[in-house]
Design a protein around this motif. Sequence first.
Motif, mmCIF file in Angstrom:
data_model
loop_
_atom_site.group_PDB
_atom_site.id
_atom_site.type_symbol
_atom_site.label_atom_id
_atom_site.label_comp_id
_atom_site.label_asym_id
_atom_site.label_seq_id
_atom_site.Cartn_x
_atom_site.Cartn_y
_atom_site.Cartn_z
ATOM 1 N N ARG A 384 57.147 40.211 47.161
ATOM 2 C CA ARG A 384 56.466 41.009 46.132
ATOM 3 C C ARG A 384 56.068 42.369 46.663
ATOM 4 O O ARG A 384 56.173 43.376 45.985
ATOM 5 C CB ARG A 384 55.215 40.241 45.666
ATOM 6 C CG ARG A 384 54.374 40.953 44.602
ATOM 7 C CD ARG A 384 55.136 40.992 43.303
ATOM 8 N NE ARG A 384 54.355 41.606 42.239
ATOM 9 C CZ ARG A 384 54.154 42.918 42.115
ATOM 10 N NH1 ARG A 384 54.674 43.753 42.981
ATOM 11 N NH2 ARG A 384 53.449 43.387 41.106
ATOM 12 N N SER A 594 50.188 36.520 44.201
ATOM 13 C CA SER A 594 51.442 37.244 44.417
ATOM 14 C C SER A 594 52.329 37.147 43.184
ATOM 15 O O SER A 594 52.965 38.107 42.781
ATOM 16 C CB SER A 594 52.186 36.684 45.633
ATOM 17 O OG SER A 594 51.505 36.964 46.837
ATOM 18 N N PHE A 595 52.385 35.966 42.577
ATOM 19 C CA PHE A 595 53.135 35.734 41.327
ATOM 20 C C PHE A 595 52.253 34.921 40.385
ATOM 21 O O PHE A 595 52.242 33.698 40.440
ATOM 22 C CB PHE A 595 54.437 34.983 41.616
ATOM 23 C CG PHE A 595 55.409 35.746 42.444
ATOM 24 C CD1 PHE A 595 56.254 36.683 41.881
ATOM 25 C CD2 PHE A 595 55.482 35.531 43.810
ATOM 26 C CE1 PHE A 595 57.142 37.396 42.657
ATOM 27 C CE2 PHE A 595 56.369 36.232 44.593
ATOM 28 C CZ PHE A 595 57.199 37.169 44.025
ATOM 29 N N PRO A 596 51.493 35.561 39.520
ATOM 30 C CA PRO A 596 51.392 37.010 39.345
ATOM 31 C C PRO A 596 50.506 37.657 40.403
ATOM 32 O O PRO A 596 49.677 36.989 41.020
ATOM 33 C CB PRO A 596 50.750 37.142 37.958
ATOM 34 C CG PRO A 596 49.898 35.916 37.846
ATOM 35 C CD PRO A 596 50.674 34.827 38.545
ATOM 36 N N SER A 597 50.675 38.941 40.560
ATOM 37 C CA SER A 597 49.841 39.694 41.484
ATOM 38 C C SER A 597 48.385 39.648 41.020
ATOM 39 O O SER A 597 48.099 39.601 39.828
ATOM 40 C CB SER A 597 50.315 41.153 41.537
ATOM 41 O OG SER A 597 49.352 41.978 42.159
ATOM 42 N N ALA A 600 47.375 42.078 38.409
ATOM 43 C CA ALA A 600 47.976 42.007 37.084
ATOM 44 C C ALA A 600 47.300 40.999 36.176
ATOM 45 O O ALA A 600 47.645 40.913 34.997
ATOM 46 C CB ALA A 600 49.456 41.648 37.212
ATOM 47 N N THR A 601 46.346 40.252 36.696
ATOM 48 C CA THR A 601 45.824 39.111 35.943
ATOM 49 C C THR A 601 44.879 39.488 34.812
ATOM 50 O O THR A 601 44.482 38.624 34.049
ATOM 51 C CB THR A 601 45.111 38.132 36.898
ATOM 52 O OG1 THR A 601 44.102 38.841 37.632
ATOM 53 C CG2 THR A 601 46.098 37.516 37.869
ATOM 54 N N GLU A 609 55.140 40.762 32.756
ATOM 55 C CA GLU A 609 56.050 41.480 33.655
ATOM 56 C C GLU A 609 56.160 40.779 34.999
ATOM 57 O O GLU A 609 57.237 40.752 35.613
ATOM 58 C CB GLU A 609 55.604 42.934 33.853
ATOM 59 C CG GLU A 609 56.519 43.697 34.796
ATOM 60 C CD GLU A 609 56.358 45.201 34.723
ATOM 61 O OE1 GLU A 609 56.559 45.856 35.749
ATOM 62 O OE2 GLU A 609 56.035 45.722 33.623
ATOM 63 N N GLU A 610 55.067 40.185 35.468
ATOM 64 C CA GLU A 610 55.116 39.442 36.727
ATOM 65 C C GLU A 610 56.058 38.242 36.606
ATOM 66 O O GLU A 610 56.763 37.897 37.557
ATOM 67 C CB GLU A 610 53.707 38.971 37.117
ATOM 68 C CG GLU A 610 52.758 40.106 37.476
ATOM 69 C CD GLU A 610 53.157 40.798 38.759
ATOM 70 O OE1 GLU A 610 53.385 40.111 39.767
ATOM 71 O OE2 GLU A 610 53.261 42.041 38.757
ATOM 72 N N LEU A 613 59.439 39.567 36.957
ATOM 73 C CA LEU A 613 59.712 39.908 38.355
ATOM 74 C C LEU A 613 60.170 38.676 39.135
ATOM 75 O O LEU A 613 61.125 38.736 39.923
ATOM 76 C CB LEU A 613 58.453 40.505 38.998
ATOM 77 C CG LEU A 613 58.630 41.152 40.375
ATOM 78 C CD1 LEU A 613 59.490 42.395 40.282
ATOM 79 C CD2 LEU A 613 57.271 41.504 40.972
ATOM 80 N N SER A 651 51.327 28.987 41.834
ATOM 81 C CA SER A 651 51.602 30.017 40.836
ATOM 82 C C SER A 651 51.554 29.425 39.435
ATOM 83 O O SER A 651 52.120 28.350 39.176
ATOM 84 C CB SER A 651 52.977 30.638 41.080
ATOM 85 O OG SER A 651 53.362 31.444 39.986
#
Length: 696
Positions: A384, A594-597, A600-601, A609-610, A613, A651
Amino acid sequence: MSITAAHLESLNNAQRKAAAFGEPVVEGPLRARPLLVIAGAGTGKTNTLAHRVAHLVLHGVDPARIMLLTFTRRAALEMRRRTLEITRKAMGDAMGGKSQAVAQRLTWAGTFHSLGNRVLRHYAPQLGLDPTFSVIDRSDAADLMDQIRTDLGYAATEQRFPRKDTCLAIYSHRVNTQRPLADTLQQQFPWCQQWEQDLGKLYRGYVECKQNLGLLDYDDLLLYWHLLVSEPKLAKHVSSNFDHILVDEYQDTNTLQARILDAMRPDGSGLTVVGDDAQAIYSFRAAAVDNILGFAQRYTPPAEVVPLGQNYRSSQTVLDASNALMAEAPRQHRKHLFAVRGGGMLPRYVSVEDLESQAEYVATHVLQRREAGTALHRQAVLFRSASHSDLLEVELARRKIPFVKYGGLKFLEGTHVKDMISVLRWADNPRNGLAAFRVLQLLPGMGPVNARWTLDALAEAAGSIKALRTIKVPSQCERDLKRLADLMENLTEPGRQWPGQLRLAREWYQPHLERIFEHFHTRIGDLDHLEQLSQQFPTRERFLTEITLDPPQAAGDLSGKAHQDEDYLVLSTIHSAKGMEWDTVFLLNVVDGSFPSEFATGKQEMIDEERRLLYVAMTRARNELHLVSPLKFPLTQQSPRGDAHVYGGRSRFMTEKVLKCFEQTGFTGTRTSDSRLLRADEPISINATGRLKDMW
């Protein structure tokens, strides 16, 4: 003509439908309503688009009236190459004479910025622009921003004012999203909100300075193009030059680019866009996924939508996991990828104890795959963020596994390359004070103060290059200034042909190169490359613009020793890996955060978008896919011997439905296992229970 025409026989049904879409016209070129091609990962997007261009040409469309928009110059060249090969075969043109005529007319293929530059130079009078404007890269734009920032006194504020790169990023985001500055600050740069008024003043000064110097930055190429077609009469005039407009990677377009297309084709006639909303991962560059999600409904009747689902890259097991991941996305163009190649081994979801175990797992399995016949360069480790591979790089070095990590500065950011380009930019636009300031400081004894003095003197002489000879400078600069004046007069001589100009500039620069850089010989290769590139362009302006908008990736001043190993492993961020493929892919840190970052939460659209990715990372794999999930992460800001840590959560994208598509397994590293603390046969025993009782 039937869509089963010979030149389309190599395509599958969906590809053929997209390539041949449209209605033939009696004694006229093929016409078409708006078309959206949803090209899933690995479904032959480039091949389909190239066949569509060829189909248009073979059905009477003048190649000169086709605009093909891509996101890299290399993509445009590849699309053009494939198109010409298809037309050559379809015409039975063994000698290549007919297809060469097509090549000479298929000239409007390039990036948005490149074609925007060409449009603006043609319509410069209507926009109040000087047709000889110079295009500056991000680095020069940031330097100019910093100059205005300093002049306005913002560099000396008592509180932290955004640095030049942040100021430029804010400016660029606001331009490309077409949102008010306040919205950009609130959504993307909340810590800068207090400076809204000052930033507005800074940007006004930046715009005025560019106008005075005859400069346009990357964003201006789109902004002025949008302004041009915002006037309906001018939009109609520009659009009348093209029968068909085709756009690659449409999911990566920003608001400004979408509005340009809307203005040029308000009814969508002749407009074909190709992309995959599931691979829209560039919102940080102001890309707007809503462009592709809402494209079809923008027109009445709605645009034709052709999904491509036949995947030529991955095994079906990898696609099953990818399909399951995207099936849970709330907003998307529904699609199901199916493999031409059939099944395969299940992808693996691997739980490891910590980051050290993760590095050991990857290194161990990379070597195992190598021994099984998968070369190192056919394997990749994706992550990431660039810092996520730090421990892995140490482990790879320990095991003598060579690797290449994608990243680093671009070609134009090499000091020696910028010096040479600045000479040519100054010659191309004598008002370009930014380039002139850099060139003057190459002279011995000519520091910033004397360079500024010289520029002011030139300004009083209306920017005349010949005035260089009359300017009083320190004695140690006089001889070198005269040589510079000779060069600039040669380069700006009316009627001077472009071939040979870069050689003249290079001969002037060589003594300065040898004086300034200790290991100058390592940089000469870049200048050789620059000279070779210059031969591909008809004019100085085209060369400067194209190399600014789409530069080579690496420069000699950043290169290490040449790779002499037989092979090397690929390390890459996911964003850099888009469009690539490998036989085996390892994905690091598949945990929440990391997934999601973690950044971004807070917003659903960022979480979406995560997910995309992660999807892009998974669909890079052809045969084997390994998602690695560490349990523990060390806390930052602790002593080197500290062992404070936090636990990583699974995740949220790895739901039970998704995990059913994986082989779930664990891995315990040899250097993190508790078994290393004591040997199994250690002859030590303690009566712990007795001692504890004796305490009381």
